[in-house]
Design a protein around this motif. Structure first.
Motif, PDB file in Angstrom:
ATOM      1  N   LEU A 156       0.809  -1.228   0.000  1.00 12.94           N
ATOM      2  CA  LEU A 156       0.000   0.000   0.000  1.00 12.94           C
ATOM      3  C   LEU A 156       0.836   1.270   0.000  1.00 12.94           C
ATOM      4  N   ARG A 157       2.139   1.168   0.114  1.00 11.32           N
ATOM      5  CA  ARG A 157       2.976   2.371   0.161  1.00 11.32           C
ATOM      6  C   ARG A 157       2.985   3.085  -1.179  1.00 11.32           C
ATOM      7  N   GLY A 158       3.027   4.411  -1.123  1.00  6.18           N
ATOM      8  CA  GLY A 158       3.145   5.212  -2.344  1.00  6.18           C
ATOM      9  C   GLY A 158       1.797   5.500  -2.988  1.00  6.18           C
ATOM     10  N   THR A 159       1.722   5.237  -4.284  1.00  6.28           N
ATOM     11  CA  THR A 159       0.547   5.579  -5.078  1.00  6.28           C
ATOM     12  C   THR A 159      -0.740   4.907  -4.592  1.00  6.28           C
ATOM     13  N   PRO A 160      -0.736   3.605  -4.224  1.00  9.04           N
ATOM     14  CA  PRO A 160      -1.996   3.008  -3.761  1.00  9.04           C
ATOM     15  C   PRO A 160      -2.583   3.726  -2.546  1.00  9.04           C
ATOM     16  N   LEU A 161      -1.731   4.066  -1.596  1.00 10.96           N
ATOM     17  CA  LEU A 161      -2.223   4.757  -0.407  1.00 10.96           C
ATOM     18  C   LEU A 161      -2.678   6.170  -0.738  1.00 10.96           C
ATOM     19  N   LEU A 162      -2.010   6.799  -1.686  1.00 10.13           N
ATOM     20  CA  LEU A 162      -2.418   8.130  -2.137  1.00 10.13           C
ATOM     21  C   LEU A 162      -3.811   8.078  -2.772  1.00 10.13           C
ATOM     22  N   LEU A 163      -4.067   7.053  -3.571  1.00 13.79           N
ATOM     23  CA  LEU A 163      -5.385   6.901  -4.187  1.00 13.79           C
ATOM     24  C   LEU A 163      -6.463   6.599  -3.150  1.00 13.79           C
ATOM     25  N   ILE A 164      -6.144   5.773  -2.163  1.00 10.45           N
ATOM     26  CA  ILE A 164      -7.108   5.470  -1.105  1.00 10.45           C
ATOM     27  C   ILE A 164      -7.420   6.732  -0.310  1.00 10.45           C
ATOM     28  N   ALA A 165      -6.392   7.501   0.032  1.00  8.92           N
ATOM     29  CA  ALA A 165      -6.606   8.739   0.792  1.00  8.92           C
ATOM     30  C   ALA A 165      -7.428   9.738  -0.008  1.00  8.92           C
ATOM     31  N   ALA A 166      -7.135   9.861  -1.306  1.00 10.42           N
ATOM     32  CA  ALA A 166      -7.898  10.786  -2.151  1.00 10.42           C
ATOM     33  C   ALA A 166      -9.354  10.330  -2.261  1.00 10.42           C
ATOM     34  N   GLY A 167      -9.573   9.037  -2.378  1.00  4.36           N
ATOM     35  CA  GLY A 167     -10.943   8.519  -2.440  1.00  4.36           C
ATOM     36  C   GLY A 167     -11.720   8.779  -1.164  1.00  4.36           C
ATOM     37  N   LEU A 168     -11.074   8.573  -0.026  1.00  6.66           N
ATOM     38  CA  LEU A 168     -11.751   8.833   1.242  1.00  6.66           C
ATOM     39  C   LEU A 168     -12.029  10.325   1.439  1.00  6.66           C
ATOM     40  N   MET A 169     -11.083  11.158   1.001  1.00  5.73           N
ATOM     41  CA  MET A 169     -11.308  12.605   1.095  1.00  5.73           C
ATOM     42  C   MET A 169     -12.471  13.023   0.195  1.00  5.73           C
ATOM     43  N   SER A 170     -12.541  12.444  -0.995  1.00  4.06           N
ATOM     44  CA  SER A 170     -13.644  12.809  -1.898  1.00  4.06           C
ATOM     45  C   SER A 170     -14.974  12.342  -1.334  1.00  4.06           C
ATOM     46  N   LEU A 171     -15.014  11.196  -0.686  1.00  8.42           N
ATOM     47  CA  LEU A 171     -16.259  10.743  -0.047  1.00  8.42           C
ATOM     48  C   LEU A 171     -16.648  11.671   1.103  1.00  8.42           C
ATOM     49  N   ALA A 172     -15.660  12.129   1.846  1.00  6.66           N
ATOM     50  CA  ALA A 172     -15.950  13.049   2.946  1.00  6.66           C
ATOM     51  C   ALA A 172     -16.529  14.364   2.419  1.00  6.66           C
ATOM     52  N   PHE A 173     -15.935  14.877   1.346  1.00 10.71           N
ATOM     53  CA  PHE A 173     -16.430  16.137   0.784  1.00 10.71           C
ATOM     54  C   PHE A 173     -17.723  15.954   0.008  1.00 10.71           C
ATOM     55  N   LEU A 174     -18.027  14.730  -0.392  1.00 13.76           N
ATOM     56  CA  LEU A 174     -19.295  14.464  -1.061  1.00 13.76           C
ATOM     57  C   LEU A 174     -20.469  14.723  -0.120  1.00 13.76           C
ATOM     58  N   GLY A 175     -20.216  14.647   1.183  1.00 16.61           N
ATOM     59  CA  GLY A 175     -21.244  14.942   2.158  1.00 16.61           C
ATOM     60  C   GLY A 175     -21.721  16.394   2.098  1.00 16.61           C
ATOM     61  N   PHE A 176     -20.893  17.282   1.537  1.00 18.71           N
ATOM     62  CA  PHE A 176     -21.272  18.677   1.409  1.00 18.71           C
ATOM     63  C   PHE A 176     -22.067  18.952   0.134  1.00 18.71           C
ATOM     64  N   ASN A 177     -22.258  17.933  -0.682  1.00 17.78           N
ATOM     65  CA  ASN A 177     -22.969  18.099  -1.951  1.00 17.78           C
ATOM     66  C   ASN A 177     -24.385  18.614  -1.706  1.00 17.78           C
ATOM     67  N   GLY A 178     -24.768  19.616  -2.423  1.00 11.10           N
ATOM     68  CA  GLY A 178     -26.094  20.193  -2.278  1.00 11.10           C
ATOM     69  C   GLY A 178     -26.154  21.397  -1.375  1.00 11.10           C
ATOM     70  N   LEU A 179     -25.064  21.706  -0.651  1.00 13.60           N
ATOM     71  CA  LEU A 179     -25.070  22.868   0.222  1.00 13.60           C
ATOM     72  C   LEU A 179     -24.935  24.168  -0.541  1.00 13.60           C
ATOM     73  N   GLY A 180     -24.174  24.148  -1.646  1.00 14.40           N
ATOM     74  CA  GLY A 180     -23.957  25.365  -2.440  1.00 14.40           C
ATOM     75  C   GLY A 180     -24.994  25.517  -3.513  1.00 14.40           C
TER      76      GLY A 180
END
Length: 182
Positions: A156-180
């Motif tokens: 998981l070191r390097g790019t795989p972990l970067l992709l997992i972190a980016a995916g989790l961040m995008s899911l977290a920010f998806l919770g704000f969808n519809g506020l703007g």
């Protein structure tokens, strides 16, 4: 033919060139994020209203199809200006190699701004988009710093972990969808 197919799949999915190259993935490291965050925020702040004004000007003379072609020199000039301002503001943040990343961010803001209805909406896109980009960049940088201090399996070191972190961040920010505003 099999080698070609495996190389194609490997380059697209496993060894993602953008995330693997120091130009993009290294931008998430704390030192570069400290420089890229304010530079991109300032560039997006300038580009969104500028692109909106350029679109309206080109529509008035019936040349709206030239918008993207004329935005690139505008972005190049504003990107250089932003990096110069950043270097004068804080010399320790001067990183001229950020120019290609800034152009990509600015181009996205220019494309989004051209379809907005009013100048205040374009200005709001510039302020909100710039601050939002800076926020996400700082959050990803902090997350990657914490991950580097953990014992991560070798697979998981390097790019795989970067992709997992980016995916989790995008899911977290998806919770704000519809506020703007849509």
């Amino acid at each position: 033919m099999t080698d070609f197919l495996l190389a194609l799949i490997g380059a697209a999915l496993v060894n993602n060139l953008i995330l693997g190259l120091p130009l993009a993935a290294d931008a998430l490291r704390h030192a570069r994020a400290q420089a890229l965050g304010p530079a991109a925020a300032l560039l997006i702040l300038f580009v969104a209203p500028g692109a909106w004004l350029l679109q309206r000007l080109l529509q008035a003379v019936d040349l709206a199809y030239l918008h993207l072609l004329l935005c690139v020199p505008l972005l190049a000039a504003l990107g250089g200006l932003v990096l110069t301002l950043l270097a004068r503001w804080r010399a320790d943040l001067a990183q001229p190699q950020l120019w290609p990343l800034l152009l990509g961010n600015g181009l996205g803001a220019a494309v989004l701004a051209r379809s907005l209805e009013s100048f205040p909406a374009a200005l709001a896109l510039g302020v909100g988009g710039g601050l939002g980009f800076w926020l996400v960049l700082q959050l990803m940088s902090d997350l990657l710093e914490r991950i580097e201090q953990c014992d991560v399996p070798a697979a998981l070191r390097g790019t795989p972990l970067l992709l997992i972190a980016a995916g989790l961040m995008s899911l977290a920010f998806l919770g704000f969808n519809g506020l703007g505003a849509a």
